[in-house]
Design an enzyme around this catalytic site. Structure first.
Site, PDB file in Angstrom:
ATOM      1  N   SER A 153       0.730  -1.154   0.037  1.00  0.00           N
ATOM      2  CA  SER A 153      -0.227   0.028  -0.131  1.00  0.00           C
ATOM      3  C   SER A 153       0.849   1.316   0.143  1.00  0.00           C
ATOM      4  O   SER A 153       0.226   2.348  -0.206  1.00  0.00           O
ATOM      5  CB  SER A 153      -1.030  -0.108   1.342  1.00  0.00           C
ATOM      6  OG  SER A 153      -0.113   0.089   2.311  1.00  0.00           O
ATOM      7  N   ASP A 154       2.099   1.238   0.285  1.00  0.00           N
ATOM      8  CA  ASP A 154       3.054   2.287   0.209  1.00  0.00           C
ATOM      9  C   ASP A 154       4.510   1.673  -0.207  1.00  0.00           C
ATOM     10  O   ASP A 154       5.192   1.272   0.632  1.00  0.00           O
ATOM     11  CB  ASP A 154       3.360   2.836   1.551  1.00  0.00           C
ATOM     12  CG  ASP A 154       4.174   3.938   1.546  1.00  0.00           C
ATOM     13  OD1 ASP A 154       4.921   4.344   0.610  1.00  0.00           O
ATOM     14  OD2 ASP A 154       4.744   4.339   2.658  1.00  0.00           O
ATOM     15  N   GLY A 203      -4.994   4.791  -1.778  1.00  0.00           N
ATOM     16  CA  GLY A 203      -6.072   5.216  -1.112  1.00  0.00           C
ATOM     17  C   GLY A 203      -7.616   5.497  -2.271  1.00  0.00           C
ATOM     18  O   GLY A 203      -8.590   5.739  -1.614  1.00  0.00           O
ATOM     19  N   CYS A 208     -11.283   0.618  -0.379  1.00  0.00           N
ATOM     20  CA  CYS A 208     -10.474   0.949   0.368  1.00  0.00           C
ATOM     21  C   CYS A 208     -10.769   2.096   1.549  1.00  0.00           C
ATOM     22  O   CYS A 208     -11.469   3.014   1.344  1.00  0.00           O
ATOM     23  CB  CYS A 208      -9.245   1.937  -0.535  1.00  0.00           C
ATOM     24  SG  CYS A 208      -7.825   2.617   0.328  1.00  0.00           S
ATOM     25  N   GLY A 248      -6.639   1.328  -9.213  1.00  0.00           N
ATOM     26  CA  GLY A 248      -7.665   1.610  -8.346  1.00  0.00           C
ATOM     27  C   GLY A 248      -8.444   2.574  -8.808  1.00  0.00           C
ATOM     28  O   GLY A 248      -7.805   3.728  -9.274  1.00  0.00           O
ATOM     29  N   ARG A 271     -12.329  -4.226  -8.283  1.00  0.00           N
ATOM     30  CA  ARG A 271     -13.897  -3.979  -8.563  1.00  0.00           C
ATOM     31  C   ARG A 271     -14.297  -4.509  -9.730  1.00  0.00           C
ATOM     32  O   ARG A 271     -15.362  -5.279  -9.825  1.00  0.00           O
ATOM     33  CB  ARG A 271     -14.274  -2.530  -8.180  1.00  0.00           C
ATOM     34  CG  ARG A 271     -16.021  -2.549  -8.132  1.00  0.00           C
ATOM     35  CD  ARG A 271     -16.215  -1.126  -8.526  1.00  0.00           C
ATOM     36  NE  ARG A 271     -16.004  -0.462  -9.511  1.00  0.00           N
ATOM     37  CZ  ARG A 271     -16.394  -0.766 -10.872  1.00  0.00           C
ATOM     38  NH1 ARG A 271     -17.593  -1.254 -10.818  1.00  0.00           N
ATOM     39  NH2 ARG A 271     -15.763  -0.107 -11.855  1.00  0.00           N
ATOM     40  N   GLU A 297      -7.824  -6.402   0.314  1.00  0.00           N
ATOM     41  CA  GLU A 297      -6.750  -6.883   1.149  1.00  0.00           C
ATOM     42  C   GLU A 297      -6.419  -6.664   2.291  1.00  0.00           C
ATOM     43  O   GLU A 297      -5.738  -7.364   3.158  1.00  0.00           O
ATOM     44  CB  GLU A 297      -5.494  -7.094   0.181  1.00  0.00           C
ATOM     45  CG  GLU A 297      -5.801  -7.813  -1.048  1.00  0.00           C
ATOM     46  CD  GLU A 297      -5.825  -9.370  -0.825  1.00  0.00           C
ATOM     47  OE1 GLU A 297      -5.047  -9.817  -0.038  1.00  0.00           O
ATOM     48  OE2 GLU A 297      -6.572  -9.910  -1.527  1.00  0.00           O
ATOM     49  N   GLY A 298      -7.176  -5.325   2.811  1.00  0.00           N
ATOM     50  CA  GLY A 298      -6.931  -4.893   4.121  1.00  0.00           C
ATOM     51  C   GLY A 298      -7.976  -5.141   5.104  1.00  0.00           C
ATOM     52  O   GLY A 298      -8.197  -4.514   6.033  1.00  0.00           O
ATOM     53  N   ARG A 307       0.876  -6.579   2.903  1.00  0.00           N
ATOM     54  CA  ARG A 307       0.812  -5.352   2.051  1.00  0.00           C
ATOM     55  C   ARG A 307       0.463  -4.219   2.914  1.00  0.00           C
ATOM     56  O   ARG A 307       0.874  -3.182   2.253  1.00  0.00           O
ATOM     57  CB  ARG A 307      -0.680  -5.603   1.427  1.00  0.00           C
ATOM     58  CG  ARG A 307      -1.180  -4.668   0.145  1.00  0.00           C
ATOM     59  CD  ARG A 307      -2.076  -4.904  -0.552  1.00  0.00           C
ATOM     60  NE  ARG A 307      -2.090  -4.170  -1.752  1.00  0.00           N
ATOM     61  CZ  ARG A 307      -2.643  -2.836  -1.951  1.00  0.00           C
ATOM     62  NH1 ARG A 307      -3.262  -2.243  -0.874  1.00  0.00           N
ATOM     63  NH2 ARG A 307      -2.277  -2.177  -3.132  1.00  0.00           N
ATOM     64  N   GLU A 319      -7.929  -1.641   6.607  1.00  0.00           N
ATOM     65  CA  GLU A 319      -7.628  -0.713   5.730  1.00  0.00           C
ATOM     66  C   GLU A 319      -8.479  -0.795   4.589  1.00  0.00           C
ATOM     67  O   GLU A 319      -8.449  -0.231   3.345  1.00  0.00           O
ATOM     68  CB  GLU A 319      -6.369  -0.501   5.178  1.00  0.00           C
ATOM     69  CG  GLU A 319      -5.425  -0.112   6.240  1.00  0.00           C
ATOM     70  CD  GLU A 319      -4.136   0.405   5.950  1.00  0.00           C
ATOM     71  OE1 GLU A 319      -4.121   1.327   4.901  1.00  0.00           O
ATOM     72  OE2 GLU A 319      -3.008   0.379   6.813  1.00  0.00           O
TER      73      GLU A 319
HETATM   74  P1  IMP Z   1     -10.649  -0.898  -7.555  1.00  0.00           P
HETATM   75  O1  IMP Z   1     -10.423  -1.310  -8.887  1.00  0.00           O
HETATM   76  O2  IMP Z   1     -11.040   0.275  -7.444  1.00  0.00           O
HETATM   77  O3  IMP Z   1     -11.428  -1.856  -6.660  1.00  0.00           O
HETATM   78  O4  IMP Z   1      -9.251  -0.910  -6.797  1.00  0.00           O
HETATM   79  C1  IMP Z   1      -8.348  -1.834  -6.458  1.00  0.00           C
HETATM   80  C2  IMP Z   1      -7.078  -1.717  -5.775  1.00  0.00           C
HETATM   81  O5  IMP Z   1      -7.235  -1.274  -4.621  1.00  0.00           O
HETATM   82  C3  IMP Z   1      -6.043  -2.923  -5.706  1.00  0.00           C
HETATM   83  O6  IMP Z   1      -5.325  -3.125  -6.990  1.00  0.00           O
HETATM   84  C4  IMP Z   1      -5.254  -2.273  -4.623  1.00  0.00           C
HETATM   85  O7  IMP Z   1      -4.009  -1.570  -5.079  1.00  0.00           O
HETATM   86  C5  IMP Z   1      -6.177  -1.501  -3.660  1.00  0.00           C
HETATM   87  N1  IMP Z   1      -6.574  -2.344  -2.623  1.00  0.00           N
HETATM   88  C6  IMP Z   1      -6.857  -3.898  -2.625  1.00  0.00           C
HETATM   89  N2  IMP Z   1      -7.409  -4.039  -1.393  1.00  0.00           N
HETATM   90  C7  IMP Z   1      -7.416  -3.134  -0.450  1.00  0.00           C
HETATM   91  C8  IMP Z   1      -7.823  -2.633   0.637  1.00  0.00           C
HETATM   92  O8  IMP Z   1      -8.320  -3.717   1.543  1.00  0.00           O
HETATM   93  N3  IMP Z   1      -7.494  -1.364   1.243  1.00  0.00           N
HETATM   94  C9  IMP Z   1      -6.857  -0.659   0.338  1.00  0.00           C
HETATM   95  N4  IMP Z   1      -6.716  -0.634  -0.835  1.00  0.00           N
HETATM   96  C10 IMP Z   1      -6.807  -2.067  -1.402  1.00  0.00           C
END
Ligand code: IMP
Length: 388
Positions: A153-154, A203, A208, A248, A271, A297-298, A307, A319
């Site tokens: 995440s960082d 973020g 997230c 993300g 998503r 994942e958080g 992570r 998270e």
């Molecule tokens: P999405 O496509 O908007 O659903 O974002 C997916 C991305 O969110 C992943 O590829 C990660 O970088 C990030 N991510 C996954 N799980 C978590 C979480 O639990 N907290 C924060 N970021 C997350």
């Protein structure tokens, strides 16, 4: 004293693309969506190239072997998650590498001139972490993984720079990405550590809650623009192109086009892919149709402490959240539609390749009012009689 960045942190919803002149030889069928996954000298071909600029997130709820096979067949790539034993992750890589790809179909560009190996075994990536990479990476390499990505995440940390340097020393032939970062300095830090690509986003993910929990993050549009500018300057200075991945926060299909126009070489989505048949979550019936489970994942469900740098071996606080996304059917069909929209947008912007798209795109900021007013359904719903 703390430094205040005066520029507002912006998200994709605040931008729209302006059409550019479209020439007669630029049509959706001829748009070339090939994009590099790995660093390469300008003018040379990268070791790994995607035929469409889509990767699936390093998440338990998303990147199953089934999804990886389907996405590879359509020209993209999945990163299988690392929040499990090395043996289990290696078995998942093996499951993907042991099927016959056949010809690449569906959303893939008609320009695909794949290498022989790509055509017989699907491409697959794997997420890795800075804790057990000395054992995990050799096992994944033996299993035939095509690309690695440090998943954090960082990613702006000495741990990640050390881990990247180790992988590049022992496995120089396997592309290894780093991240996540949100600014140009962090990009240069990882590029100099040897990252083959750099992933952007803190973020902004749909599941997230990092911003609420830790107060850390940046609007994804601002982050991509800043990192892409650093990527271009690095390329100018060194003659080496290090691809950037926007990870993300892509909520609508057109957000993919915006991310690519703003400079990303490819995108990563969670998503979006979680809704397809091939993703891991259970499919459930609700009053309003089917949904699929999708969890971060958080979240406590995933507990991916590798992570999240919270100290020790555990997840002290969440998270991410555990939720549902609308069911989206088969990946091949859904992705073909998203890709069709991307091709059409690029044609409107007069671009036949992604490189052309990002170098010539013109974007405008939209006001809150014009954003509200731009959705047909707002006015039409208001005017419609109630439907029973
Ligand atoms: P999405 O496509 O908007 O659903 O974002 C997916 C991305 O969110 C992943 O590829 C990660 O970088 C990030 N991510 C996954 N799980 C978590 C979480 O639990 N907290 C924060 N970021 C997350």
């Amino acid at each position: 004293m703390a430094q205040i960045i005066t520029e507002v942190s912006r998200t994709f919803n605040e931008f729209l693309l302006l059409p550019n002149r479209t020439r007669t030889d630029c049509s959706p069928a001829t748009v070339d969506l090939r994009t590099p996954l790995s660093r390469h000298a300008v003018g040379e071909r990268p070791a790994v190239e995607l035929r469409v600029p889509f990767t699936s997130a390093i998440m338990q709820a998303v990147s199953t072997p089934e999804l990886a096979i389907a996405l590879a067949r359509n020209g993209g790539l999945s990163f299988l998650h690392h929040n499990r034993s090395i043996q289990d992750q290696v078995a998942a890589v093996g499951q993907v590498k042991n099927v016959e790809a056949g010809a690449v179909t569906g959303a893939a560009t008609p320009h695909s001139d794949a290498r022989p190996d790509d055509m017989t075994r699907p491409l697959v990536g794997a997420g890795v972490n800075t804790h057990d990479y000395r054992e995990r990476v050799p096992a994944l390499a033996d299993a035939g993984v095509d690309a690695l990505c440090f998943d954090s995440s960082d990613g702006y940390s000495d741990w990640q720079a050390e881990a990247l340097a180790w992988v590049k020393k022992h496995y120089p032939e396997i592309p290894a990405g780093g991240g996540n970062v949100v600014d140009g300095d962090a990009f240069v830090f990882l590029a100099e550590a040897g990252a083959d690509f750099v992933k952007v986003g803190v973020g902004g993910g749909s599941i997230c809650i990092t911003r609420d929990q830790k107060g850390i993050g940046r609007g994804q549009a601002s982050a991509v623009l800043d990192v892409a500018a650093a990527r271009d300057a690095y390329r100018e200075r060194t003659g080496v192109h290090v691809p950037v991945c926007s990870d993300g926060g892509l909520v609508h299909d057109y957000h993919v086009a915006l991310a690519l126009a703003m400079g990303a070489d490819f995108v990563m989505m969670g998503r979006y892919f979680a809704g397809f048949d091939q993703a891991a979550g259970a499919k459930l019936a609700t009053r309003d149709g089917f949904v699929k489970e999708y969890w971060g994942e958080g979240s406590n469900r995933a507990r991916n402490w590798q992570r999240y740098g919270q100290g020790g071996q555990g997840l002290l606080f969440e998270e991410g959240v555990d939720g549902y996304v609308p069911y989206a059917g088969d990946l091949g069909e859904g992705l073909a539609l998203t890709v069709a929209k991307l091709r059409t947008t690029m044609v409107s912007c007069g671009s036949a390749t992604l490189e052309e798209f990002r170098s010539s795109a013109r974007l405008t900021l939209v006001s809150d009012q014009s954003f509200q007013g731009s959705h047909a359904n707002v006015a039409l719903r208001a005017a419609s009689p109630a439907v029973h």
